[in-house]
Structure formats: C-alpha cells, structure tokens
Motif scaffolding. Structure first.
Motif, PDB file in Angstrom:
ATOM      1  N   MET A   1       0.846  -1.177   0.000  1.00 46.21           N
ATOM      2  CA  MET A   1       0.000   0.000   0.000  1.00 46.21           C
ATOM      3  C   MET A   1       0.892   1.241   0.000  1.00 46.21           C
ATOM      4  O   MET A   1       1.845   1.320   0.756  1.00 46.21           O
ATOM      5  CB  MET A   1      -0.895  -0.022   1.245  1.00 46.21           C
ATOM      6  CG  MET A   1      -1.718   1.200   1.438  1.00 46.21           C
ATOM      7  SD  MET A   1      -2.772   1.051   2.895  1.00 46.21           S
ATOM      8  CE  MET A   1      -3.774   2.479   2.669  1.00 46.21           C
ATOM      9  N   LYS A   2       0.577   2.187  -0.841  1.00 45.61           N
ATOM     10  CA  LYS A   2       1.330   3.435  -0.882  1.00 45.61           C
ATOM     11  C   LYS A   2       0.623   4.483  -0.032  1.00 45.61           C
ATOM     12  O   LYS A   2      -0.581   4.658  -0.129  1.00 45.61           O
ATOM     13  CB  LYS A   2       1.478   3.956  -2.310  1.00 45.61           C
ATOM     14  CG  LYS A   2       2.488   3.207  -3.122  1.00 45.61           C
ATOM     15  CD  LYS A   2       2.740   3.881  -4.443  1.00 45.61           C
ATOM     16  CE  LYS A   2       3.773   3.091  -5.230  1.00 45.61           C
ATOM     17  NZ  LYS A   2       4.069   3.702  -6.508  1.00 45.61           N
ATOM     18  N   ILE A   3       1.417   5.158   0.794  1.00 47.31           N
ATOM     19  CA  ILE A   3       0.907   6.236   1.637  1.00 47.31           C
ATOM     20  C   ILE A   3       1.717   7.477   1.298  1.00 47.31           C
ATOM     21  O   ILE A   3       2.947   7.427   1.282  1.00 47.31           O
ATOM     22  CB  ILE A   3       1.091   5.897   3.134  1.00 47.31           C
ATOM     23  CG1 ILE A   3       0.390   4.588   3.481  1.00 47.31           C
ATOM     24  CG2 ILE A   3       0.587   7.030   4.004  1.00 47.31           C
ATOM     25  CD1 ILE A   3       0.744   4.072   4.859  1.00 47.31           C
ATOM     26  N   LYS A  23       6.517   1.532  15.492  1.00 38.94           N
ATOM     27  CA  LYS A  23       5.688   1.561  16.706  1.00 38.94           C
ATOM     28  C   LYS A  23       4.346   0.873  16.487  1.00 38.94           C
ATOM     29  O   LYS A  23       3.819   0.240  17.381  1.00 38.94           O
ATOM     30  CB  LYS A  23       5.431   3.006  17.160  1.00 38.94           C
ATOM     31  CG  LYS A  23       6.474   3.549  18.087  1.00 38.94           C
ATOM     32  CD  LYS A  23       5.951   4.713  18.907  1.00 38.94           C
ATOM     33  CE  LYS A  23       6.046   6.015  18.194  1.00 38.94           C
ATOM     34  NZ  LYS A  23       5.669   7.187  18.987  1.00 38.94           N
ATOM     35  N   LEU A  24       3.816   1.014  15.269  1.00 37.23           N
ATOM     36  CA  LEU A  24       2.521   0.426  14.948  1.00 37.23           C
ATOM     37  C   LEU A  24       2.644  -1.005  14.412  1.00 37.23           C
ATOM     38  O   LEU A  24       1.641  -1.623  14.077  1.00 37.23           O
ATOM     39  CB  LEU A  24       1.781   1.302  13.930  1.00 37.23           C
ATOM     40  CG  LEU A  24       1.401   2.699  14.413  1.00 37.23           C
ATOM     41  CD1 LEU A  24       0.829   3.523  13.269  1.00 37.23           C
ATOM     42  CD2 LEU A  24       0.409   2.620  15.563  1.00 37.23           C
ATOM     43  N   GLY A  25       3.874  -1.512  14.331  1.00 35.02           N
ATOM     44  CA  GLY A  25       4.090  -2.869  13.842  1.00 35.02           C
ATOM     45  C   GLY A  25       3.882  -3.009  12.342  1.00 35.02           C
ATOM     46  O   GLY A  25       3.588  -4.100  11.855  1.00 35.02           O
ATOM     47  N   LEU A  26       4.033  -1.916  11.610  1.00 31.33           N
ATOM     48  CA  LEU A  26       3.863  -1.944  10.157  1.00 31.33           C
ATOM     49  C   LEU A  26       5.211  -2.127   9.479  1.00 31.33           C
ATOM     50  O   LEU A  26       6.210  -1.576   9.915  1.00 31.33           O
ATOM     51  CB  LEU A  26       3.211  -0.647   9.678  1.00 31.33           C
ATOM     52  CG  LEU A  26       1.799  -0.376  10.229  1.00 31.33           C
ATOM     53  CD1 LEU A  26       1.339   1.022   9.864  1.00 31.33           C
ATOM     54  CD2 LEU A  26       0.816  -1.409   9.696  1.00 31.33           C
ATOM     55  N   HIS A  27       5.216  -2.903   8.410  1.00 32.01           N
ATOM     56  CA  HIS A  27       6.447  -3.195   7.673  1.00 32.01           C
ATOM     57  C   HIS A  27       6.413  -2.436   6.351  1.00 32.01           C
ATOM     58  O   HIS A  27       5.404  -2.417   5.675  1.00 32.01           O
ATOM     59  CB  HIS A  27       6.567  -4.693   7.423  1.00 32.01           C
ATOM     60  CG  HIS A  27       6.484  -5.485   8.685  1.00 32.01           C
ATOM     61  ND1 HIS A  27       5.297  -6.006   9.145  1.00 32.01           N
ATOM     62  CD2 HIS A  27       7.424  -5.804   9.595  1.00 32.01           C
ATOM     63  CE1 HIS A  27       5.509  -6.637  10.283  1.00 32.01           C
ATOM     64  NE2 HIS A  27       6.792  -6.526  10.586  1.00 32.01           N
ATOM     65  N   GLU A  41      -1.729  -4.093   3.615  1.00 29.96           N
ATOM     66  CA  GLU A  41      -2.777  -3.075   3.566  1.00 29.96           C
ATOM     67  C   GLU A  41      -3.001  -2.609   4.998  1.00 29.96           C
ATOM     68  O   GLU A  41      -2.889  -3.388   5.938  1.00 29.96           O
ATOM     69  CB  GLU A  41      -4.075  -3.665   3.005  1.00 29.96           C
ATOM     70  CG  GLU A  41      -4.036  -3.927   1.508  1.00 29.96           C
ATOM     71  CD  GLU A  41      -3.909  -2.658   0.676  1.00 29.96           C
ATOM     72  OE1 GLU A  41      -4.614  -1.673   0.974  1.00 29.96           O
ATOM     73  OE2 GLU A  41      -3.097  -2.653  -0.256  1.00 29.96           O
ATOM     74  N   ILE A  42      -3.318  -1.345   5.162  1.00 26.67           N
ATOM     75  CA  ILE A  42      -3.505  -0.793   6.497  1.00 26.67           C
ATOM     76  C   ILE A  42      -4.982  -0.474   6.694  1.00 26.67           C
ATOM     77  O   ILE A  42      -5.587   0.216   5.869  1.00 26.67           O
ATOM     78  CB  ILE A  42      -2.662   0.493   6.679  1.00 26.67           C
ATOM     79  CG1 ILE A  42      -1.178   0.189   6.437  1.00 26.67           C
ATOM     80  CG2 ILE A  42      -2.858   1.069   8.060  1.00 26.67           C
ATOM     81  CD1 ILE A  42      -0.290   1.405   6.455  1.00 26.67           C
ATOM     82  N   ASN A  43      -5.535  -0.987   7.789  1.00 28.45           N
ATOM     83  CA  ASN A  43      -6.952  -0.726   8.049  1.00 28.45           C
ATOM     84  C   ASN A  43      -7.145   0.720   8.503  1.00 28.45           C
ATOM     85  O   ASN A  43      -6.192   1.411   8.851  1.00 28.45           O
ATOM     86  CB  ASN A  43      -7.530  -1.725   9.069  1.00 28.45           C
ATOM     87  CG  ASN A  43      -6.883  -1.600  10.435  1.00 28.45           C
ATOM     88  OD1 ASN A  43      -6.633  -0.500  10.911  1.00 28.45           O
ATOM     89  ND2 ASN A  43      -6.626  -2.740  11.070  1.00 28.45           N
TER      90      ASN A  43
END
Length: 186
Positions: A1-3, A23-27, A41-43
């Motif tokens: 996912m692109k942010i 911190k949010l555990g996102l890779h 994908e991020i909810n």
C-alpha cells in the motif's frame, strides 16, 4: 500500500516516519521523500493512528490525488536540488516528467493552479536556497556553485540570487561571515 505524506522533505522526516511505522508494527518496503510503501494493507483504525502520530511531528497524510501529485512534484525538485550531488544537466521539465511519468504541461498547469507559482519559480527559489547554503559553508567558490547548480555562468547565478534575495552572493557571504564572527566573540 502506498501512503503519501506531506512535509516529508528531509532524511530526519524519513527517520520519524520509520519510527512511527515500527511503533505500529507496520512493515515497509520503500520510504522516499513524501511516500511510504508498506508490505501490508492498512486498516482505517491503524491509518488514523498513524495520521495522528505523524501530525505530532508536523507531518500529514495526503489522500487527495491532486495534493499527492503536487507533493510528489515538490519532493522531486527538493531531492534534485538539495540531495543530489549535482543538479541534472537535462531540462528540468524532462527530468520531472520522466520521474513522475506524467506530461509536463499537465504537471505545470496543475502546480501553478494549486500553488500560485510556476514550477520554474519553485525550482529557482530552491536553487537560490541551496546556493545560500553552499555560500555559507564556504567550501566552494561562486564558479563551482554555479556549475554545481547547473547555471550557465556566475553572472546568471548572481542575477537570479539578487532578484530573489535582494543581495549579491558576495554581500550575502560577507553578512554570513560577520554573523559567524559575532557569534564566536560572545
């Protein structure tokens, strides 16, 4: 996912974004100025948390497509002028169009409409800011700075410098040296 992230214009910003993602555990697979690509994908809940955490650092998530494109244009220019060893020798319009894979006329019209200045004026402002940095570092002479920033001559750099700042590069250098000596004498 692109942010896409607004105001992410330095290496320090990239480090802040990495820290918040961890911190949010996102890779993430890729972090560039103004953009992060995550593996997953991020909810909406995590995205909202990321948004509020980044806001504390002065960064904003961008979701409007026009704003994303404007920010990408700005980041390409900032990277080209401030973080490249030398400003590319090709036309800036070709460079930006190639980097973003859009027609330059479209990018130019969009940028002017949204920002109220042309891409060319934005580039000139950043080239002069970079010239000011290089003048104050005192590692390069004006000829070397003009070459590094892809000016046709020292006179061309000096004319644009004076038009933007109201001072000549030589005067600006004297002011910088005077300030430095005043600070050292405190």
């Amino acid at each position: 996912m692109k942010i896409y992230i607004k105001y992410m214009v330095s290496l320090r910003c990239k480090l802040m974004v990495k820290k918040e993602l961890e911190k949010l555990g996102l890779h993430y697979t890729n972090i560039e100025l103004g953009m992060v690509e995550t593996k997953e994908e991020i909810n909406d809940a995590l995205l909202l948390e990321l948004k509020s955490n980044l806001a504390l650092s002065g960064l904003e998530l961008i979701d409007d497509k026009r704003s994303v494109l404007i920010d990408r244009i700005k980041n390409v220019i900032i990277e080209m002028i401030h973080y490249s060893e030398e400003v590319p020798k090709v036309n800036y319009s070709d460079y930006i169009a190639d980097k973003l894979d859009y027609d330059y006329t479209y990018l130019s019209n969009l940028f002017s409409e949204v920002k109220g200045i042309t891409i060319q004026h934005f580039i000139i402002k950043h080239k002069i800011e970079r010239a000011k940095e290089l003048i104050l570092y005192n590692e390069l002479n004006l000829t070397e700075i003009a070459h590094k920033l892809n000016y046709s001559s020292v006179a061309h750099l000096s004319n644009q410098f004076k038009k933007v700042t109201g001072h000549t590069p030589t005067y600006y250098k004297k002011i910088g040296q005077k300030r430095k000596s005043n600070l050292e004498n405190l």
